[in-house]
Motif scaffolding. Structure first.
Motif, PDB file in Angstrom:
ATOM      1  N   VAL A 238       0.826  -1.204   0.000  1.00  0.00           N
ATOM      2  CA  VAL A 238       0.000   0.000   0.000  1.00  0.00           C
ATOM      3  C   VAL A 238       0.864   1.261   0.000  1.00  0.00           C
ATOM      4  O   VAL A 238       0.369   2.362   0.051  1.00  0.00           O
ATOM      5  CB  VAL A 238      -0.937   0.042   1.241  1.00  0.00           C
TER       6      VAL A 238
ATOM      7  N   ASP B 160      -6.837  -5.761  -4.659  1.00  0.00           N
ATOM      8  CA  ASP B 160      -6.023  -4.761  -3.955  1.00  0.00           C
ATOM      9  C   ASP B 160      -6.842  -3.971  -2.948  1.00  0.00           C
ATOM     10  O   ASP B 160      -6.416  -2.902  -2.495  1.00  0.00           O
ATOM     11  CB  ASP B 160      -5.339  -3.817  -4.956  1.00  0.00           C
ATOM     12  N   GLY B 161      -8.010  -4.476  -2.623  1.00  0.00           N
ATOM     13  CA  GLY B 161      -8.829  -3.810  -1.604  1.00  0.00           C
ATOM     14  C   GLY B 161      -9.623  -2.638  -2.140  1.00  0.00           C
ATOM     15  O   GLY B 161     -10.185  -1.870  -1.351  1.00  0.00           O
ATOM     16  N   ALA B 162      -9.673  -2.491  -3.476  1.00  0.00           N
ATOM     17  CA  ALA B 162     -10.352  -1.322  -4.046  1.00  0.00           C
ATOM     18  C   ALA B 162     -11.843  -1.291  -3.681  1.00  0.00           C
ATOM     19  O   ALA B 162     -12.441  -0.221  -3.655  1.00  0.00           O
ATOM     20  CB  ALA B 162     -10.175  -1.310  -5.561  1.00  0.00           C
TER      21      ALA B 162
ATOM     22  N   LEU C   9     -13.105  -2.050  -0.803  1.00  0.00           N
ATOM     23  CA  LEU C   9     -13.309  -1.882   0.642  1.00  0.00           C
ATOM     24  C   LEU C   9     -13.727  -0.454   0.968  1.00  0.00           C
ATOM     25  O   LEU C   9     -13.284   0.489   0.307  1.00  0.00           O
ATOM     26  CB  LEU C   9     -12.000  -2.175   1.392  1.00  0.00           C
TER      27      LEU C   9
ATOM     28  N   GLU D 229     -11.789   0.921   6.207  1.00  0.00           N
ATOM     29  CA  GLU D 229     -11.220  -0.434   6.202  1.00  0.00           C
ATOM     30  C   GLU D 229      -9.877  -0.431   5.464  1.00  0.00           C
ATOM     31  O   GLU D 229      -8.898  -1.021   5.903  1.00  0.00           O
ATOM     32  CB  GLU D 229     -12.227  -1.351   5.483  1.00  0.00           C
ATOM     33  N   ARG D 230      -9.863   0.291   4.325  1.00  0.00           N
ATOM     34  CA  ARG D 230      -8.638   0.327   3.515  1.00  0.00           C
ATOM     35  C   ARG D 230      -7.527   1.089   4.241  1.00  0.00           C
ATOM     36  O   ARG D 230      -6.358   0.761   4.146  1.00  0.00           O
ATOM     37  CB  ARG D 230      -8.926   0.993   2.172  1.00  0.00           C
ATOM     38  N   GLU D 231      -7.975   2.114   5.004  1.00  0.00           N
ATOM     39  CA  GLU D 231      -6.972   2.925   5.698  1.00  0.00           C
ATOM     40  C   GLU D 231      -6.306   2.164   6.837  1.00  0.00           C
ATOM     41  O   GLU D 231      -5.274   2.569   7.336  1.00  0.00           O
ATOM     42  CB  GLU D 231      -7.594   4.239   6.178  1.00  0.00           C
TER      43      GLU D 231
ATOM     44  N   ILE E  49      -6.679  -5.416   3.848  1.00  0.00           N
ATOM     45  CA  ILE E  49      -6.661  -5.869   2.452  1.00  0.00           C
ATOM     46  C   ILE E  49      -6.380  -7.372   2.372  1.00  0.00           C
ATOM     47  O   ILE E  49      -7.042  -8.106   1.648  1.00  0.00           O
ATOM     48  CB  ILE E  49      -5.606  -5.072   1.644  1.00  0.00           C
TER      49      ILE E  49
END
Ligand SMILES: Nc1nc2c(ncn2[C@@H]2O[C@H](COP(=O)(O)OP(=O)(O)OP(=O)(O)O)[C@@H](O)[C@H]2O)c(=O)[nH]1
Ligand SMILES: [Mg+2]
Length: 241
Positions: A132, A154-156, A158, A162-164, A170
């Motif tokens: 990340v 890649d967690g796009a 989320l 959550e991604r942060e 991820i």
């Protein structure tokens, strides 16, 4: 570096095959050639000494079952395998694989190579990007995966909070997303050195998803530093286990 080692060793084997006779002088010459090739490839001196004396000893003293030239070639081959190692068989089974290593050593490229390997073997691979930190990392992996038709995460999808949370959110979501896939390959971010945060990240991923395999990716020109890095990583992980 490894290409040069390989061509020097091939040249030595050719020399043995062409030798008029195998006596102490010929064996000494062969051993000197091998020493030179190994030292140029940055192999540890202690190992070079060990292999030299074993080749000398076995070439001249072992009972012959083959002709003398074939015998020496067999000894050289066996002793090289002995120090270089036979490698590890990667199981053809469902598993999670985590790639780690310093900056630019080839982790991301190796994720795609591994995915392609498993795909050819008839398993279903999928790749998760847990880098990340470098902005283009996910795009690089996405393009490689697209080329070989392997799904990529890649967690796009989320939600931002959550991604942060970073890598762990991820990785967890990726493993869930790819539940039905056999081999889940996780790409991680490179570091300048074996820093604490790298070890911590490996530990966290290990705790969360317990990858069956952890691959340390190294540049082929690294020489003796390879064992330093592998030992450092193993020691640190064991001490934290
Ligand atoms: N010659 C050669 N180049 C390679 C190989 N694998 C990767 N590369 C190149 O090395 C560079 C770095 O490769 P990456 O796969 O992005 O390495 P990485 O470890 O993921 O890098 P970071 O994510 O920045 O730490 C790229 O330019 C690759 O094309 C290889 O096997 N041989
Ligand atoms: Mg990368």
């Amino acid at each position: 570096m490894l290409d040069k080692l390989s061509s020097s060793l091939k040249e030595t084997i050719r020399k043995i095959a062409k030798a008029k006779r195998i006596d102490k002088q010929t064996v000494d010459e062969i051993v000197r050639d091998i020493q030179r090739a190994l030292i140029q490839a940055d192999v540890k001196i202690a190992l070079v000494k060990e292999i030299s004396s074993r080749i000398r000893e076995r070439s001249l003293k072992e009972k012959l079952v083959l002709n003398p030239r074939e015998h020496v070639i067999k000894v050289v081959y066996e002793e090289l395998i002995n120090i270089i190692g036979r490698g590890v068989e990667v199981p053809l089974a469902a598993q999670k694989i985590m790639m780690v290593g310093l900056h630019g050593t080839g982790k991301t490229s190796s994720c795609a190579k591994l995915a392609r390997y498993y795909q050819k073997k008839g398993l279903k691979p999928a790749v998760i990007c847990a880098d990340v930190y470098r902005p283009a990392a996910a795009e690089q992996l996405r393009q490689l995966c697209e080329k070989i038709g392997v799904p990529f995460y890649d967690g796009a999808n989320l939600p931002l909070p959550e991604r942060e949370k970073g890598v762990m959110g991820i990785v967890n979501a990726g493993v869930k997303e790819f539940e039905k896939y056999d081999v889940k390959i996780i790409d991680t971010a490179g570091r300048h050195a074996l820093e604490k945060d790298m070890i911590k990240e490996i530990e966290d991923i290990k705790k969360a998803i317990n990858p069956e395999q952890r691959f340390l990716v190294l540049d082929a020109s690294i020489g003796q530093q390879a064992s330093v890095q592998a030992h450092a990583l193993t020691m640190q992980l064991e001490s934290q286990a």
